[in-house]
Each structure stands twice: as C-alpha cells, then as structure tokens.
Design an enzyme around this catalytic site. Sequence first.
Site, short mmCIF file in Angstrom:
data_model
loop_
_atom_site.label_atom_id
_atom_site.label_comp_id
_atom_site.label_asym_id
_atom_site.label_seq_id
_atom_site.Cartn_x
_atom_site.Cartn_y
_atom_site.Cartn_z
N ASP A 34 -29.03 44.70 -11.04
CA ASP A 34 -28.44 43.36 -10.97
C ASP A 34 -28.32 42.86 -9.55
O ASP A 34 -28.54 43.59 -8.59
CB ASP A 34 -27.05 43.37 -11.64
CG ASP A 34 -26.27 44.65 -11.36
OD1 ASP A 34 -26.35 45.14 -10.21
OD2 ASP A 34 -25.60 45.17 -12.27
N ASN A 62 -14.28 47.97 -17.92
CA ASN A 62 -14.25 47.36 -19.24
C ASN A 62 -15.42 47.81 -20.11
O ASN A 62 -15.68 47.22 -21.15
CB ASN A 62 -14.21 45.83 -19.13
CG ASN A 62 -15.46 45.26 -18.48
OD1 ASN A 62 -16.32 46.02 -18.00
ND2 ASN A 62 -15.58 43.94 -18.46
N HIS A 113 -18.68 47.95 -19.16
CA HIS A 113 -20.00 47.38 -18.90
C HIS A 113 -20.89 48.38 -18.18
O HIS A 113 -20.42 49.26 -17.47
CB HIS A 113 -19.90 46.07 -18.10
CG HIS A 113 -19.52 46.21 -16.66
ND1 HIS A 113 -18.33 45.75 -16.15
CD2 HIS A 113 -20.18 46.76 -15.61
CE1 HIS A 113 -18.28 46.00 -14.85
NE2 HIS A 113 -19.38 46.62 -14.50
N GLU A 116 -21.43 42.46 -19.69
CA GLU A 116 -20.00 42.36 -20.00
C GLU A 116 -19.78 42.32 -21.51
O GLU A 116 -20.61 41.81 -22.26
CB GLU A 116 -19.43 41.07 -19.39
CG GLU A 116 -19.58 40.97 -17.88
CD GLU A 116 -18.45 41.66 -17.13
OE1 GLU A 116 -17.87 42.62 -17.67
OE2 GLU A 116 -18.15 41.22 -16.01
#
Length: 261
Positions: free
Chosen positions: A84, A153, A155, A160
């Site tokens: 990313d 979380n 990811h 996400e």
Amino acid sequence: MIPPAPTPPSRPRLIQLDDAEAVAGAVAALIWEELANSRPLRPLGLATGRTMEPVYAALVQRAQAASGQALQALRQRWLSFNLDEYVGLPGSDPRSFAAFMRTWLGEPLGLEGAQLRLPDGLACDPWGEAVRYGAAVARAGGIGLQILGLGLNGHVGFNEPPCGPEVPCRCVQLSAITRRQNAASFGGDPLAVPQRAITLGMAEILAAQRIVLVVTGAAKAPVLRRLLTDPPTPELPASWLQRHGAVTVLADRAALPERPD
C-alpha cells in the site's frame, strides 16, 4: 449450476518465538531463502510499519554478512510489490511508504527504484492507479512470498473491516483506529495521517503462494487470538487467511502469551 462449496477454514501454522528480535530474524531468513532458492522466483510482497523495521534490519544484516557473490545475486533477483501507499504523499515525502522502503531496504541493499514497487500516491486518479497497480502484480506473475503485519482492528494491508475475501486492489478510506496506529510518523497527530490509501486487496493477498503474518507486542494479542480461533468474517479481514493453505504466523510471546487450543 450448483456453485462450488466455499474453501473450509484451516488453522495457520503457528510459530511462537521469545521476542520481536527472534521473530525478525526468522522472517529475514525466510525472505533470504525465498530469494536464494525459489525457481521460478515470483515477486515478494512486502509491508511497512514498525513491526517490519527490525525484520528489514535483520535482512540487511544478513546480506551484509554474506559474500559479495551472494549479495549480487540478491540484487539481481529482487523484485517486490508493497501492499500500500498513502494517497496524497509523494515518494519523496519521508512519511511515505516509498521513503520507508528506500531507507530500510533500497539504500542499504543497493536496490534500484524499479525493484521496489509501490502504488503512486500522487496519481491524479487513485482508483485508476489501484487498477494499474493490481494489473502490474498480475503481469509479474502474482506474489510468491507475501509478508504481512496485523492491524489492531484486524486489517492486513489497508483492507479495513468490513472486507470480503474477493476485493481487489483499490482506494480505501482509512479508519480512525488505523490513523491513530500510524500517527507516530506524523508527529503523533492522527489527523495529520492521510485519510485515504491505495492497497492491494484480499484477492491479491490470498493469491500469493505463501503468506507469513508477523505479529509482535502485547497490543496485538487480542486480535491475533480472534484470528486464530474465530471463523472467517468480514469484520476481521485477516481471518480470510484461514482460507489459504500456506499461511505461517510468526509471533512473539507478548503477542501470544497463551497458545490457543
């Protein structure tokens, strides 16, 4: 036509080591082995962030201790695609992932810029850039060894929650928890972290030949336990790794104080 049954979940191979340094050394060894022995060699899939800093430091140390011939072979065979990049940051910005890769791997190993590939964060059309980047990964043969970190979380990459296993490379909105987690590079201010990023999707990640998930630190213990014990769900994108047949989790004792049953 009756649709095919979904791939049943499988438990990733779990390797627990004493500390983050031991984990980093083990991951560096796997990357080195991949570059040295894989035939044919498919591109590496790499990640950024604080979890990866000791991994890349250990890889550089290993390379610098090797013979000149071995180091030259590594340079000749290296091609990596990062997961990313932030939207809106040029590669020259020290907070960009492009700068991270140059600092931790490119310059120490003497790699050319074209060998360390990332999405273009300044592309005028981020969605179009995501399509281009995903196509570039496919043209290169897909990822061989994919290295992943784990977000608080759940990811992986910047996928996400909620996120399904079929989503491709795309432009995403970053969650508040992810921006807080990444704020250290932005003076500790989550609001200074870009709101969007381009990320390889779960589709490209799950198409890799092998996946190594690197998890260190007590803060990751709750989400790692969910990954190892709960069924796959869009609310925990990393849980889709259970559908891949060649996943290894390398964790330190802080991240996995008690092995799951």
